[in-house]
Design an enzyme around this catalytic site. Structure first.
Site, PDB file in Angstrom:
ATOM      1  N   SER A 106       0.836  -0.994   0.018  1.00  0.00           N
ATOM      2  CA  SER A 106      -0.152  -0.188  -0.016  1.00  0.00           C
ATOM      3  C   SER A 106       0.881   1.337   0.001  1.00  0.00           C
ATOM      4  O   SER A 106       1.526   1.454  -0.975  1.00  0.00           O
ATOM      5  CB  SER A 106      -0.996  -0.008   1.181  1.00  0.00           C
ATOM      6  OG  SER A 106      -2.057   0.604   0.986  1.00  0.00           O
ATOM      7  N   ASP A 254      -5.749   2.278  -3.787  1.00  0.00           N
ATOM      8  CA  ASP A 254      -7.175   2.234  -3.212  1.00  0.00           C
ATOM      9  C   ASP A 254      -7.233   3.286  -2.407  1.00  0.00           C
ATOM     10  O   ASP A 254      -8.266   3.724  -1.457  1.00  0.00           O
ATOM     11  CB  ASP A 254      -7.217   0.933  -2.111  1.00  0.00           C
ATOM     12  CG  ASP A 254      -6.006   0.973  -1.394  1.00  0.00           C
ATOM     13  OD1 ASP A 254      -5.171   1.746  -1.043  1.00  0.00           O
ATOM     14  OD2 ASP A 254      -6.030  -0.114  -0.335  1.00  0.00           O
TER      15      ASP A 254
END
Length: 460
Positions: A106, A254
């Protein structure tokens, strides 16, 4: 440097010693545990898993280890190659697969990587399931396939196209309205896979795209977490190019942050607020975020005669509450948009399409749209305690101290005052209470945090 094992996956820095870092042996062991757990819980012989990765330098190596290990267990693999977290989530049910693994750390720096685990719905596995996978990894009770039973391996390169088409097909995405505006947009994808996916989506929407750090080579040109202090380059380029908008995504796409036409940040908390404003304006319902996200989402929900609920911090918790309340929209204040009409996962691509639809329909500039929302400011502080202090008892005392206010104990203690709020959460690893505040000014938010520290100290 670090290896973090949790119910949502395994994350660590590449290199170093086994069980201390994310080494090849750790990758194989954890992949074996997840594959074995699926085999133990599925009533079918042939299992298929979808695998995709962000553009990290270590991605190809980790991908080889993961896919070969799954084949060694007798599990079939569909390898999407360079992908995004939401694309893998979409492709798992699209291909009727039994689960998925996303290789991404991430927003962590380039030396990190991770394995994130998905069920057959393309959603993160539950905490209970994650604990079972961790237990299997510790036991190392794996039974690999014999030579005639090895899993099959195939690659696919249509993940982005399928994901984008599903977004364009959504009734709430107005492609024609967006195309009519001919938006000029700068994209900062921190040299990861958003540099492929976001421009493709924008081109389908008739936008002129100016790419900044869109080469998916894994060499992050700045800290990949989309925070103000890391985003000076795109803010300058938006002004220089006289663009309508700047779009920033993290390495696995995301989290979505936006820059207005003046080169100023829209506010990461307000990505979800704007999208919810558009959706709830057209369909009354429920909006969900976590307890540490901005009150602005609640304000927007109430404006549209809709309801707002807050979950414990964590995407899995947000999704659980969204399903329970049949929410129209949900997400987290870090720029995570969860639109259940597409799938239950944070998705910057659908966030971009919904935001641009809203912007086009409102016929406003980005700064004018932002001015329609209340301005809140957030503060973050912490109080370090000695190991002998019972943190849970302290939080219970704080709950009682403010019993006349609106108090939630879903996740720590959150106290909602009339004009501001404070959220107290204990660290799982240290004797620390983290203090999150929000108010109408930064000074007020910081002052509220200091008041809470004083109050906590008085109760020790």
């Amino acid at each position: 440097m670090a290896l973090i094992k949790s119910i949502s996956g395994i994350r660590g820095t590449i290199g170093g010693k086994v069980n201390e870092n994310l080494t090849p042996l750790d990758v194989v062991k954890f992949t074996s545990a997840f594959g074995t757990w699926l085999q133990n819980n599925k009533n079918k012989k042939d299992l298929t898993l979808v695998v995709g990765r962000d553009a990290r330098i270590s991605g190809a190596m980790v991908n080889s280890l993961v896919t070969a290990t799954l084949q060694g267990l007798g599990i079939n693999v569909v390898d999407l190659g360079l992908s995004t977290t939401p694309t893998v989530e979409v492709m798992v049910p699209e291909l009727n697969a039994d689960g998925g693994i996303i290789l991404t750390a991430s927003h962590n720096p380039k030396q990190w990587n991770a394995l994130k685990l998905l069920n057959e719905k393309g959603e993160f596995i539950s905490g209970e399931n994650g604990a079972e996978v961790l237990a299997l990894a510790e036991s190392e009770e794996f039974n690999y396939a014999e030579v005639d039973d090895l899993g099959k391996y195939e690659t696919r390169d249509d993940g982005f196209a399928i994901h984008i088409q599903k977004i364009l097909d959504l009734p709430m995405v107005d492609s024609e309205a967006i195309k009519a505006k001919k938006y000029k947009i700068v994209v900062d994808a921190v040299n990861s896979t958003g540099g492929i996916a976001i421009p493709q989506l924008l081109e389908h929407l008739g936008c002129e795209v100016i790419k900044l750090y869109c080469e998916p080579n894994g060499h992050f040109p700045h800290n990949p977490e989309p925070l103000k202090e890391h985003l000076g380059d795109i803010c300058e380029l938006v002004k220089k190019e006289k663009a309508d908008l700047g779009i920033i995504v993290d390495p696995d796409v995301d989290r979505l942050a936006l820059v207005n036409e003046n080169g100023e940040l829209f506010g990461e908390e307000y990505t979800l607020v704007a999208v919810a404003d558009y959706l709830l304006k057209n369909k009354k319902g429920v909006a969900i975020s976590n307890l540490s996200s901005s009150r602005a989402l609640r304000d927007v929900a109430l404006k549209h005669d809709s309801e707002y609920f807050a979950s414990a911090v964590g995407e899995v918790n947000v999704v659980t509450l969204m399903k329970e309340k049949n929410a129209v929209i949900g997400g987290e204040g870090n720029g995570g948009i969860i639109y259940p009409d597409l799938h239950y996962g944070r998705d910057s691509l659908v966030g971009v399409a919904l935001f641009l639809t809203h912007l086009a329909n409102e016929n406003k500039t980005v700064s004018e749209l932002r001015a329609t929302y209340p301005s809140y400011f957030m503060g973050k502080k912490k109080i370090e305690l000695t190991p002998d202090i019972d943190v849970d008892s302290l939080l219970t005392k704080m709950e009682k101290e403010y019993h006349n206010e609106e108090v939630s104990t879903v996740d720590g203690v959150k106290i909602d005052f009339e004009k501001n709020w404070v959220h107290l959460r204990k660290s799982n690893t240290e004797p620390i209470i983290r203090i999150y505040t929000e108010a109408f000014s930064q000074e007020e938010a910081d002052s509220l945090g200091d008041q809470m520290i004083t109050k906590i100290k008085s109760l020790i």
